[in-house]
Design an enzyme around this catalytic site. Structure first.
Site, mmCIF file in Angstrom:
data_model
loop_
_atom_site.group_PDB
_atom_site.id
_atom_site.type_symbol
_atom_site.label_atom_id
_atom_site.label_comp_id
_atom_site.label_asym_id
_atom_site.label_seq_id
_atom_site.Cartn_x
_atom_site.Cartn_y
_atom_site.Cartn_z
ATOM 1 C CE LYS A 171 7.535 3.387 15.208
ATOM 2 N NZ LYS A 171 6.944 3.992 14.282
ATOM 3 C CD GLU A 226 -0.524 4.975 1.909
ATOM 4 O OE1 GLU A 226 -0.113 4.070 1.749
ATOM 5 O OE2 GLU A 226 -1.662 4.990 1.452
ATOM 6 N NE ARG A 237 -4.480 1.729 1.677
ATOM 7 C CZ ARG A 237 -4.331 2.124 2.825
ATOM 8 N NH1 ARG A 237 -2.623 2.257 3.320
ATOM 9 N NH2 ARG A 237 -5.361 1.791 3.823
#
Length: 635
Positions: free
Chosen positions: A286, A375, A403
């Protein structure tokens, strides 16, 4: 005269990549990376994730045809290079700006964007659905899901793989492993296994052997296939992390170097020939190619721009020092209380920095929990802690708490457990756009029985509401607050408990009444000043609580006021204004009501100034609506 244009200048569509050599593809990837660094340094945006998939993006468009084949980019913030290569390079300077292109894939923006993705862990489900439709219709296009950057920590991804393995559709899942999810697998034996599993001769021989077995006696064929499968599975289990994926029904390949163009192209071409679900494990870095981002990936996940393209040093902005952000006020207040109360815990779903729970993590790491992009699990995990006498504070962005609504209702509220939901990024969030606006939390939480719902109008109220939620309310509590800075007001060192369900007056007046919830109080005060200049004296109340609603205050104000206005940064349907309307109706009040909030629409992306103007939530627009309403000339 030699052509002075860069290779990227010659790319007008993905078709132009088909004729390029591996060396040219490497050159193109370097040019894309350089352009992305310059772009983000000027305009800001998501950054490190797209840098990490530069080679992968180029290789995918070299091998596949996205005018026909479907590539679903998980989360979507890793798709900037994809956008550059699919005819949007000239518009990238408008990325995330009002009227410009979206920072995420968007099906209405380009035929090359196969699926809109702004929330994590959705790509494999979407790809499986697309592939099943293809097979029903007799198509032959390829379907690819690129998932990574932590998205594989979400349960939906595993549900999708489990189903995909059962469906046996031709889908390629590319696991972009940038060490934010599954740790990389390295070493000589693993490199040998990569070469083995991707070897064209091996896979061709495997297919021929499999077909030959199918022609044998059924019982003998099944025993032979079982033996071959066990041998191959044993080798993969010993030398790679692929056994888990194989158990789900996806044939595993890799891991391979996601920055080695030759290896990527070779692997993708081999994947094209395999007509079953498979997973290609790609190791990337990344922030690749920009050292500051490689060394501090979380901080460079996204950037506001204004940095040096070599050193990463960000230019200091002139003007007064920034006021604290709401998230920082929350994080600091929670640490203050938790240092004195060992029962307080902090829970987040892959957003410790974004919610400022990194402050808690540093101070009390043994009571901090980052559950990953999960979540629903975060909420039920908090319920379990609350059941055992702890005081969990679950900090989740408004758009992501959507969610976990079932868990909020079933696992927390139904059992009346004292979980505190710190709902960050409530309301509009600017450039991230409709996938990230917290436009619905008041509406979807309003219907939950037993849930106390608060919204602070400034930083001090946020501190006091957090204290009130932890020590003065039995049962679950939701506190919603926006992205961005507080008003800069001086904040007390101590905490003051608020009386649940009680608002406060901000301004006395003789004309229309404005009832506000949350940070719209500042807008109401400014609109009030504009109206005062026109001779219209308004009363303004900061209601503080959506639930329980301060009906006594509403009754007192409506006894003398002929016009009441509600002002909220939430969908006009089902939120604060709806609660006031319900009460006035039930109480048979004759007072006229005007509800001002976000429209029944998905709000685009852009600066907060642009979005407030578009939605009619800036002070001049609010004042104009109230003036027309009060004078009887509203449309």
């Amino acid at each position: 005269m030699a052509d002075s244009r860069s290779l990227l200048d010659t790319i007008n569509s993905p078709r132009d990549l088909k004729k390029l050599s591996i060396r040219q593809l490497e050159t193109l990837a370097n040019e894309c990376r350089h352009e992305l660094i310059n772009l983000i340094s000027l305009n800001g945006g998501h950054f490190a994730s797209s840098l990490g998939v530069t080679e992968l993006s180029v290789a995918l468009h070299h091998v596949y045809n996205t005018e026909k084949d479907r590539i679903v980019w998980d989360v979507g913030h890793q798709a900037y290079i994809h956008k550059m290569l699919t005819g949007r390079r000239e518009r990238m300077n408008s990325n995330r700006k009002y009227g410009g292109i979206s920072g995420f894939p968007k099906i209405h923006e380009s035929p090359h964007d196969a699926f809109g993705t702004g929330h994590a862990s959705t790509s494999i489900s979407a790809a499986a659905g697309i592939a099943s439709a293809r097979d029903l219709k007799g198509g032959n296009e390829k379907v690819i899901a690129v998932i990574g950057d932590g998205s594989m920590t979400g349960g939906m991804a595993f549900e999708a793989m489990n189903h995909l393995g059962d469906l046996k559709n031709d889908v390629l899942v590319i696991l972009n492993d940038n060490q934010m999810a599954i740790s990389p697998s390295t070493g000589g034996l693993k490199t040998h296994m990569v070469n083995f599993t991707l070897n064209k001769t091996y896979n061709k021989a495997r297919r021929l052997l499999w077909e030959s077995m199918s022609m044998m006696n059924n019982d003998l064929a099944e025993r032979a296939k079982t033996s071959l499968r066990r041998l191959e599975d044993g080798m993969k289990a010993a030398l790679t992390p692929g056994a888990f994926f194989e158990a789900l029904g996806l044939r595993y390949f890799g891991p391979i170097d996601g920055h080695n163009m030759g290896q990527l192209v070779r692997a993708l071409r081999e994947m094209q020939q395999l007509p079953h679900p498979k997973l290609l494990h790609v190791i990337t870095t990344k922030g690749k190619g920009f050292l500051p981002a490689e060394e501090n990936q979380s901080d460079w996940h996204a950037h506001n721009g204004g940095f040096d393209t070599v050193t990463g040093i960000t230019a200091k902005k002139e003007g007064p020092s920034a006021t604290p952000k709401y998230q920082e006020v929350f994080g600091e207040a929670l640490v203050e209380m938790a240092l004195k109360d060992p029962a307080i815990t902090a829970i987040t779903a892959a957003m410790p920095t974004g919610t400022s729970l990194d402050l808690f993590q540093k101070a009390m790491p043994d009571r901090f929990y980052d559950v990953g992009i999960a979540e629903g699990h975060a909420v039920t995990f908090a319920a379990g802690q609350a059941l055992e006498g702890l005081k969990p504070v679950c900090a989740i962005y408004s758009t992501f708490l959507q969610r976990a609504l079932d868990q909020v209702i079933h696992d927390v509220a139904l059992q009346n457990l004292p979980v505190v939901f710190a709902i960050d990024r409530a309301g509009l969030v600017g450039e991230d756009g409709p996938t990230h606006h917290g436009a619905f939390d008041l509406s979807y939480l309003h219907a939950v029985p037993g849930l106390t719902i608060m919204a602070p109008s400034d930083g001090q109220e946020l501190r006091d509401m957090l204290h009130t939620a932890l020590y003065h309310i039995d049962g679950p509590v939701a506190i919603r607050y926006p992205r961005g800075s507080t008003g800069g007001e001086e904040m007390r060192k101590n905490f003051t408990a608020l009386e649940p369900g009680k608002g406060r007056m901000l301004k006395e007046g003789t004309g229309p009444v404005i009832l506000t919830l949350g940070t719209m109080a500042a807008t109401a005060l400014e609109a009030g000043r504009l109206l005062e200049n026109e001779g219209i004296s308004v009363e303004i109340a900061d209601m503080r609580f959506l639930k329980p609603l301060d009906t006594a205050l509403i009754d007192r104000l409506s006894a003398s006021a002929t016009h009441i206005v509600t002002l909220e940064e939430n969908s006009i349907i089902g939120g604060f204004g709806s609660a006031v309307a319900d009460h006035l109706s039930e109480a048979s009040k004759k007072t006229r009501l005007l509800r001002i909030g976000l429209p029944d629409a998905f709000v685009t992306h852009g600066s907060m100034t642009d979005l407030y103007r578009e939605t009619g939530l800036d002070a001049p627009a609010v004042a104009e609506k109230i003036r027309l309403f009060y004078t009887g000339r509203e449309s």
